[in-house]
Structures are given as C-alpha cells and as structure tokens.
Design a protein around this motif. Sequence first.
Motif, PDB file in Angstrom:
ATOM      1  N   PHE A 217     -85.733  16.467  -0.218  1.00  0.00           N
ATOM      2  CA  PHE A 217     -84.457  17.172  -0.246  1.00  0.00           C
ATOM      3  C   PHE A 217     -83.315  16.188  -0.157  1.00  0.00           C
ATOM      4  CE2 PHE A 217     -87.536  20.160   1.348  1.00  0.00           C
ATOM      5  CZ  PHE A 217     -87.172  21.373   0.783  1.00  0.00           C
ATOM      6  N   SER A 218     -82.202  16.552  -0.792  1.00  0.00           N
ATOM      7  CA  SER A 218     -80.975  15.764  -0.704  1.00  0.00           C
ATOM      8  C   SER A 218     -79.947  16.548   0.091  1.00  0.00           C
ATOM      9  CB  SER A 218     -80.414  15.496  -2.103  1.00  0.00           C
ATOM     10  OG  SER A 218     -81.338  14.774  -2.876  1.00  0.00           O
ATOM     11  N   GLN A 219     -79.015  15.835   0.687  1.00  0.00           N
ATOM     12  CA  GLN A 219     -77.931  16.506   1.411  1.00  0.00           C
ATOM     13  C   GLN A 219     -76.993  17.169   0.409  1.00  0.00           C
ATOM     14  OE1 GLN A 219     -75.966  14.208   4.411  1.00  0.00           O
ATOM     15  NE2 GLN A 219     -77.866  13.333   5.149  1.00  0.00           N
ATOM     16  N   PRO A 220     -76.423  18.285   0.730  1.00  0.00           N
ATOM     17  CA  PRO A 220     -76.557  18.993   1.999  1.00  0.00           C
ATOM     18  C   PRO A 220     -77.906  19.717   2.055  1.00  0.00           C
ATOM     19  CG  PRO A 220     -75.168  20.261   0.532  1.00  0.00           C
ATOM     20  CD  PRO A 220     -75.508  18.969  -0.182  1.00  0.00           C
ATOM     21  N   TYR A 221     -78.567  19.615   3.190  1.00  0.00           N
ATOM     22  CA  TYR A 221     -79.886  20.211   3.365  1.00  0.00           C
ATOM     23  C   TYR A 221     -79.779  21.735   3.464  1.00  0.00           C
ATOM     24  CZ  TYR A 221     -81.282  15.421   4.449  1.00  0.00           C
ATOM     25  OH  TYR A 221     -81.505  14.085   4.398  1.00  0.00           O
ATOM     26  N   PRO A 222     -80.880  22.431   3.140  1.00  0.00           N
ATOM     27  CA  PRO A 222     -80.867  23.892   3.272  1.00  0.00           C
ATOM     28  C   PRO A 222     -80.901  24.313   4.737  1.00  0.00           C
ATOM     29  CG  PRO A 222     -83.068  23.112   2.690  1.00  0.00           C
ATOM     30  CD  PRO A 222     -82.148  21.919   2.640  1.00  0.00           C
ATOM     31  N   ALA A 223     -80.588  25.559   4.984  1.00  0.00           N
ATOM     32  CA  ALA A 223     -80.802  26.127   6.319  1.00  0.00           C
ATOM     33  C   ALA A 223     -82.304  26.088   6.574  1.00  0.00           C
ATOM     34  CB  ALA A 223     -80.279  27.560   6.360  1.00  0.00           C
ATOM     35  N   ARG A 224     -82.683  26.056   7.863  1.00  0.00           N
ATOM     36  CA  ARG A 224     -84.107  25.912   8.160  1.00  0.00           C
ATOM     37  C   ARG A 224     -84.453  26.489   9.512  1.00  0.00           C
ATOM     38  NH1 ARG A 224     -86.966  20.140   9.143  1.00  0.00           N
ATOM     39  NH2 ARG A 224     -86.492  20.653  11.292  1.00  0.00           N
ATOM     40  N   ALA A 225     -85.661  26.991   9.618  1.00  0.00           N
ATOM     41  CA  ALA A 225     -86.248  27.364  10.905  1.00  0.00           C
ATOM     42  C   ALA A 225     -87.574  26.622  11.003  1.00  0.00           C
ATOM     43  CB  ALA A 225     -86.473  28.868  10.993  1.00  0.00           C
ATOM     44  N   CYS A 226     -87.931  26.225  12.211  1.00  0.00           N
ATOM     45  CA  CYS A 226     -89.214  25.579  12.443  1.00  0.00           C
ATOM     46  C   CYS A 226     -89.778  26.147  13.734  1.00  0.00           C
ATOM     47  CB  CYS A 226     -89.054  24.062  12.541  1.00  0.00           C
ATOM     48  SG  CYS A 226     -90.623  23.192  12.720  1.00  0.00           S
ATOM     49  N   VAL A 227     -90.966  26.719  13.653  1.00  0.00           N
ATOM     50  CA  VAL A 227     -91.573  27.350  14.821  1.00  0.00           C
ATOM     51  C   VAL A 227     -92.993  26.848  15.008  1.00  0.00           C
ATOM     52  CG1 VAL A 227     -90.155  29.437  14.636  1.00  0.00           C
ATOM     53  CG2 VAL A 227     -92.376  29.345  13.505  1.00  0.00           C
ATOM     54  N   GLN A 228     -93.448  26.916  16.247  1.00  0.00           N
ATOM     55  CA  GLN A 228     -94.845  26.620  16.538  1.00  0.00           C
ATOM     56  C   GLN A 228     -95.613  27.936  16.539  1.00  0.00           C
ATOM     57  OE1 GLN A 228     -95.856  23.767  19.606  1.00  0.00           O
ATOM     58  NE2 GLN A 228     -97.544  25.056  20.294  1.00  0.00           N
ATOM     59  N   VAL A 229     -96.761  27.926  15.886  1.00  0.00           N
ATOM     60  CA  VAL A 229     -97.619  29.103  15.803  1.00  0.00           C
ATOM     61  C   VAL A 229     -98.999  28.769  16.360  1.00  0.00           C
ATOM     62  CG1 VAL A 229     -96.374  30.072  13.823  1.00  0.00           C
ATOM     63  CG2 VAL A 229     -98.313  28.550  13.431  1.00  0.00           C
ATOM     64  N   ALA A 230     -99.735  29.801  16.723  1.00  0.00           N
ATOM     65  CA  ALA A 230    -101.057  29.588  17.318  1.00  0.00           C
ATOM     66  C   ALA A 230    -102.066  29.060  16.307  1.00  0.00           C
ATOM     67  CB  ALA A 230    -101.564  30.894  17.930  1.00  0.00           C
TER      68      ALA A 230
END
Length: 127
Positions: free
Chosen positions: A98-111
């Motif tokens: 990816f290049s700036q500007p970066y996209p919106a993002r979520a990062c979660v931990q899952v089981a």
Amino acid sequence: MSNRAIISTPDAPEAIGPYSQAVKVGNTVWISGQIPLVPGSMELVTGDISAQATQVFNNLAAIAEAAGGSLNHAVKINISLTDLGDFAAVNEVMTDFFSQPYPARACVQVAALPRAVKIEVEAILAV
C-alpha cells in the motif's frame, strides 16, 4: 441488483466455502477474507507471519486487479490475527503493498481462523 458483478480470478485461491472472491456494485468492491493459500495448488504457505501475510496481500492484490483496481484503491482493510504479537510484522508487510495515504483499517485478535492459519484479511475498494 442489475449493477452487481461477481469477481473471480484464477490468480487468487478459490473460495473454500459458499462465497465469492469478491462482489462489485457500482464502483465499490468487497473482497472476501483471504488466508495464505497459494492459487492453483490451494496449499497453505508455510513459514512465519511475514510469509503468510505476503501471500494474503498477493491474493488480495490479484482480486483487486480482476475487479479493475489495485490495493491502492482500498478504503478499508480488516485484519484478523490469532496473535496480536504479529501486529508489527504485518504492518511491515502491509507497507510493501500500500502507498500513502493508507486505507482505514481494523486489526483484531481472534481465537482461530480457517485451516489454523495466523492471518485473514478482507478489503473494501473504491475503483
């Protein structure tokens, strides 16, 4: 829905369930979650989280291209990790795709994730 298109490419893994690789409506593309499967062989990438993340982003890039765009058209990325200790390594790999500007993002931990992989990533593009 007359402007709905199913996106499919042999350059990304086949769906391993009842879903499409991506769906495009108008100029918005929803890419299904990708795990580190190698297109064609459907074998999992072995190695550390960086190797797995690289394959995942390669898969996403192939689907984005099939939809008429690129990962630089991403407006939202959702990352699921089985260990948030991999957060920094995934960030490093992501900057290769990816290049700036970066996209919106979520990062979660899952089981757990399908096939016991460490990462799954989905994307929304505006092309």
